[in-house]
Write a protein that holds these residues in place. Structure first.
Motif, mmCIF file in Angstrom:
data_model
loop_
_atom_site.group_PDB
_atom_site.id
_atom_site.type_symbol
_atom_site.label_atom_id
_atom_site.label_comp_id
_atom_site.label_asym_id
_atom_site.label_seq_id
_atom_site.Cartn_x
_atom_site.Cartn_y
_atom_site.Cartn_z
ATOM 1 N N PRO A 214 1.108 -1.432 0.105
ATOM 2 C CA PRO A 214 -0.252 0.246 -0.145
ATOM 3 C C PRO A 214 1.029 1.179 -0.392
ATOM 4 C CG PRO A 214 -1.046 -1.544 1.925
ATOM 5 C CD PRO A 214 0.538 -2.015 1.272
ATOM 6 N N SER A 215 0.490 2.329 -0.863
ATOM 7 C CA SER A 215 1.160 3.297 -0.676
ATOM 8 C C SER A 215 0.304 4.967 -0.816
ATOM 9 C CB SER A 215 2.435 3.591 -1.758
ATOM 10 O OG SER A 215 1.672 3.377 -2.862
ATOM 11 N N ALA A 216 0.473 5.823 -0.758
ATOM 12 C CA ALA A 216 -0.235 6.920 -0.977
ATOM 13 C C ALA A 216 -0.279 7.444 -1.918
ATOM 14 C CB ALA A 216 0.238 8.055 -0.602
ATOM 15 N N PRO A 217 -2.206 8.356 -3.118
ATOM 16 C CA PRO A 217 -1.972 8.257 -3.992
ATOM 17 C C PRO A 217 -0.749 9.505 -4.719
ATOM 18 C CG PRO A 217 -4.141 8.430 -3.470
ATOM 19 C CD PRO A 217 -3.012 8.149 -2.034
ATOM 20 N N GLY A 218 -0.329 8.978 -5.548
ATOM 21 C CA GLY A 218 0.954 9.854 -6.732
ATOM 22 C C GLY A 218 2.369 9.581 -5.830
ATOM 23 N N SER A 219 2.351 8.292 -5.257
ATOM 24 C CA SER A 219 4.295 8.232 -4.144
ATOM 25 C C SER A 219 5.438 7.908 -5.144
ATOM 26 C CB SER A 219 3.366 7.217 -3.845
ATOM 27 O OG SER A 219 3.084 6.677 -2.657
ATOM 28 N N GLU A 220 5.695 8.274 -6.137
ATOM 29 C CA GLU A 220 6.303 8.130 -7.026
ATOM 30 C C GLU A 220 6.627 9.339 -7.348
ATOM 31 O OE1 GLU A 220 7.539 3.922 -9.797
ATOM 32 O OE2 GLU A 220 5.095 5.417 -10.642
ATOM 33 N N TRP A 221 5.872 9.967 -7.621
ATOM 34 C CA TRP A 221 6.163 11.765 -7.996
ATOM 35 C C TRP A 221 6.558 12.436 -7.015
ATOM 36 C CZ3 TRP A 221 7.237 14.789 -12.402
ATOM 37 C CH2 TRP A 221 7.244 14.127 -13.649
ATOM 38 N N THR A 222 6.266 11.915 -6.078
ATOM 39 C CA THR A 222 6.283 12.425 -5.111
ATOM 40 C C THR A 222 7.932 12.331 -4.418
ATOM 41 O OG1 THR A 222 3.960 12.578 -4.007
ATOM 42 C CG2 THR A 222 6.392 12.758 -2.320
ATOM 43 N N ARG A 223 8.557 11.078 -4.915
ATOM 44 C CA ARG A 223 10.020 11.029 -4.670
ATOM 45 C C ARG A 223 10.725 11.813 -5.854
ATOM 46 N NH1 ARG A 223 11.439 4.537 -3.484
ATOM 47 N NH2 ARG A 223 10.350 4.840 -1.439
ATOM 48 N N TRP A 224 10.277 12.156 -6.660
ATOM 49 C CA TRP A 224 10.971 12.886 -7.896
ATOM 50 C C TRP A 224 10.910 14.119 -7.898
ATOM 51 C CZ3 TRP A 224 14.083 11.479 -11.955
ATOM 52 C CH2 TRP A 224 14.299 12.699 -13.158
ATOM 53 N N LEU A 225 9.581 15.045 -7.328
ATOM 54 C CA LEU A 225 9.955 16.213 -6.533
ATOM 55 C C LEU A 225 10.568 16.513 -5.712
ATOM 56 C CD1 LEU A 225 5.287 16.995 -7.113
ATOM 57 C CD2 LEU A 225 7.510 17.175 -9.167
ATOM 58 N N ALA A 226 10.242 15.609 -4.354
ATOM 59 C CA ALA A 226 11.485 15.898 -3.173
ATOM 60 C C ALA A 226 12.685 16.041 -3.042
ATOM 61 C CB ALA A 226 11.205 15.230 -2.575
ATOM 62 N N VAL A 227 13.742 15.931 -5.344
ATOM 63 C CA VAL A 227 14.747 15.372 -4.918
ATOM 64 C C VAL A 227 14.592 16.465 -5.965
ATOM 65 C CG1 VAL A 227 16.569 14.268 -6.648
ATOM 66 C CG2 VAL A 227 15.162 12.892 -4.856
ATOM 67 N N HIS A 228 14.104 16.737 -7.342
ATOM 68 C CA HIS A 228 14.584 17.824 -8.641
ATOM 69 C C HIS A 228 12.970 18.950 -8.587
ATOM 70 C CE1 HIS A 228 17.447 14.549 -9.971
ATOM 71 N NE2 HIS A 228 16.901 14.387 -10.033
ATOM 72 N N GLY A 229 12.848 18.559 -8.157
ATOM 73 C CA GLY A 229 11.080 19.844 -8.044
ATOM 74 C C GLY A 229 10.287 19.523 -9.601
ATOM 75 N N ARG A 230 9.559 20.648 -9.647
ATOM 76 C CA ARG A 230 8.814 20.114 -10.558
ATOM 77 C C ARG A 230 9.252 20.472 -12.018
ATOM 78 N NH1 ARG A 230 2.873 19.462 -10.788
ATOM 79 N NH2 ARG A 230 3.586 20.177 -8.068
ATOM 80 N N PRO A 231 9.183 19.579 -13.102
ATOM 81 C CA PRO A 231 9.710 19.760 -14.558
ATOM 82 C C PRO A 231 9.201 21.242 -15.241
ATOM 83 C CG PRO A 231 8.665 17.434 -13.512
ATOM 84 C CD PRO A 231 8.288 18.383 -12.749
ATOM 85 N N ALA A 232 10.263 21.780 -15.644
ATOM 86 C CA ALA A 232 9.889 22.537 -16.105
ATOM 87 C C ALA A 232 8.544 22.663 -17.162
ATOM 88 C CB ALA A 232 11.309 23.375 -17.037
ATOM 89 N N GLY A 233 7.754 23.424 -17.447
ATOM 90 C CA GLY A 233 6.628 23.177 -18.814
ATOM 91 C C GLY A 233 5.545 22.801 -17.990
ATOM 92 N N CYS A 234 5.918 21.673 -16.699
ATOM 93 C CA CYS A 234 4.572 20.888 -15.869
ATOM 94 C C CYS A 234 3.696 22.161 -14.374
ATOM 95 C CB CYS A 234 4.996 19.848 -14.821
ATOM 96 S SG CYS A 234 6.038 18.118 -15.932
ATOM 97 N N GLY A 235 2.533 21.873 -14.921
ATOM 98 C CA GLY A 235 1.896 22.710 -14.157
ATOM 99 C C GLY A 235 1.283 22.110 -12.827
ATOM 100 N N LEU A 236 -0.087 22.584 -11.819
ATOM 101 C CA LEU A 236 -0.273 22.337 -11.001
ATOM 102 C C LEU A 236 -1.310 21.316 -11.463
ATOM 103 C CD1 LEU A 236 -0.769 25.676 -8.367
ATOM 104 C CD2 LEU A 236 1.364 23.837 -9.018
ATOM 105 N N ALA A 237 -1.980 20.875 -12.769
ATOM 106 C CA ALA A 237 -2.746 20.300 -13.110
ATOM 107 C C ALA A 237 -2.904 18.346 -12.838
ATOM 108 C CB ALA A 237 -3.327 20.109 -13.883
ATOM 109 N N GLU A 238 -3.272 17.324 -12.173
ATOM 110 C CA GLU A 238 -2.907 15.919 -11.330
ATOM 111 C C GLU A 238 -3.986 15.756 -12.541
ATOM 112 O OE1 GLU A 238 -1.666 15.515 -7.937
ATOM 113 O OE2 GLU A 238 0.441 16.713 -7.945
#
Length: 294
Positions: A191-215
C-alpha cells in the motif's frame, strides 16, 4: 478436542485459512480464490468452531493471526508446500511454473519476452498472471512472485533496481497552464499514498519545467503512459516499461535530468524446484540486462 485426522472438509477449510493468512485478509483471499468474501468468512468460522480455537482477530489494520493461528499457518504452509513438491516430482514430461507479476510489468515487459524463454526451454510451460501480490514467498513450490517495491526487500531475496524519468509525447504542444502530471496511484506491491512515485521525484528535482499544477490519476502505469503518448501530460516513466516507446519515438524524455531510483523488483520463490529456478535465473538476467541500458 482437536481433530486427530484430516478429512476432506477439514483439509478444504485449512486451504481457505492458508489463503486468507497468505493474502492478509478476507477480501484479498476471496479475489485469489474467486469466491465472495462472505463465503471465505463462513469457512473460517466453521474451521474455528471445529478446532475450538480463535485463529484470527480484527486489528486496527485488518485481521491478524492469533498465536494459534500463526502456528497453524506455519504447519499448513509446510504441509501444502510438501504436497506441492510431491506432485511436481510426479510430472515426468516437462514442468509448469506460474509467474505472478504486476499488471503493467506483465503486459509491457514480460509478455514480449516469454516467447524467447519458451524457445530456450521448451520443456517449461510458464503461466503468466498479471496481478499484485504481497511481497512474500508463495506457498506453492511451482509459483514465482515478482513484486515492485519502494525499498529493497528484507532477507536474501534477489532484487533489481528500477529507475524513472519524466516522459511526454514528442508532438505534445506546450500548454499555457503547463502539462498535467500523470500518476500511477498503485505503483508498488505494498500500500502507498496516491502519487508516491512523483512525490519522490519532486522531493529531489522539484517540478519539471513546463509542468503545471494540474494532475490526472490512474490505477495502472500503462494507462498513465498511454495518456502521455496521447499528449495529455507528463508521466513518470519506469525505464523497463517506457524504453520500447522511447525507442519507437512515441514518447520522449522531458529533459536531460538523470533518472531517479524509484524502487526495485523483488523475486520470491525462486529456489523451489529446477523449473522455477531456471525461470528465476532467466528473469534475473533479463532484468539485469535492461538496467544496463539506462
Amino acid at each position: 478436542m482437536l481433530p486427530r485426522r484430516l478429512d476432506a472438509s477439514l483439509l478444504a477449510d485449512l486451504w481457505f485459512f492458508h489463503a486468507v493468512a497468505a493474502a492478509g485478509g478476507f477480501r484479498r483471499a476471496a479475489a485469489v480464490l474467486a469466491i465472495t468474501p462472505g463465503a471465505v468468512s463462513q469457512r473460517m468460522q466453521r474451521l474455528e468452531a471445529r478446532l475450538g480455537l480463535v485463529l484470527m482477530q480484527r486489528g486496527p489494520r485488518g485481521f491478524v493471526l492469533t498465536q494459534a493461528g500463526q502456528q497453524l499457518y506455519l504447519a499448513a504452509q509446510q504441509g501444502f508446500a510438501a504436497l506441492g513438491d510431491g506432485l511436481a516430482a510426479l510430472q515426468p514430461h516437462g514442468a509448469s511454473v506460474r509467474l505472478v507479476a504486476p499488471p503493467s510489468l506483465a503486459l509491457g515487459w514480460l509478455l514480449p519476452r516469454l516467447g524467447r524463454f519458451a524457445r530456450l526451454h521448451p520443456d517449461i510451460v510458464v503461466d503468466l498472471q498479471a496481478d499484485t501480490v504481497p511481497p512474500q514467498r508463495p506457498a506453492a513450490p511451482s509459483h514465482l512472485h515478482l513484486c515492485y517495491l519502494p525499498q529493497p526487500p528484507q532477507g536474501a531475496v534477489p532484487y533489481w533496481p528500477e529507475y524513472g524519468m519524466p516522459v511526454r509525447s514528442p508532438t505534445a504542444p506546450a500548454l499555457e497552464a503547463g502539462w498535467p502530471l500523470l500518476h500511477d496511484d498503485s505503483p508498488w506491491s505494498v500500500p502507498s499514498a496516491p502519487g508516491s512515485e512523483w512525490t519522490r521525484w519532486l522531493a529531489v528535482h522539484g517540478r519539471p519545467a513546463g509542468c503545471g499544477l494540474a494532475e490526472r490519476h490512474f490505477n495502472q502505469a500503462q494507462l498513465a503512459y498511454r495518456s502521455a503518448e496521447a499528449g495529455e501530460g507528463v508521466a513518470l516513466g519506469r525505464w523497463r516499461l517506457v524504453a520500447p516507446a522511447l525507442q519507437a519515438g512515441s514518447l520522449c524524455r522531458l529533459d536531460a535530468t538523470p533518472p531517479l531510483l524509484l524502487g526495485c523488483y523483488a523475486l520470491y520463490g525462486g529456489e523451489r524446484s529446477a523449473a522455477v529456478a531456471t525461470l528465476a535465473g532467466w528473469l534475473g538476467d533479463e532484468l539485469a540486462a535492461d538496467a544496463a541500458g539506462i
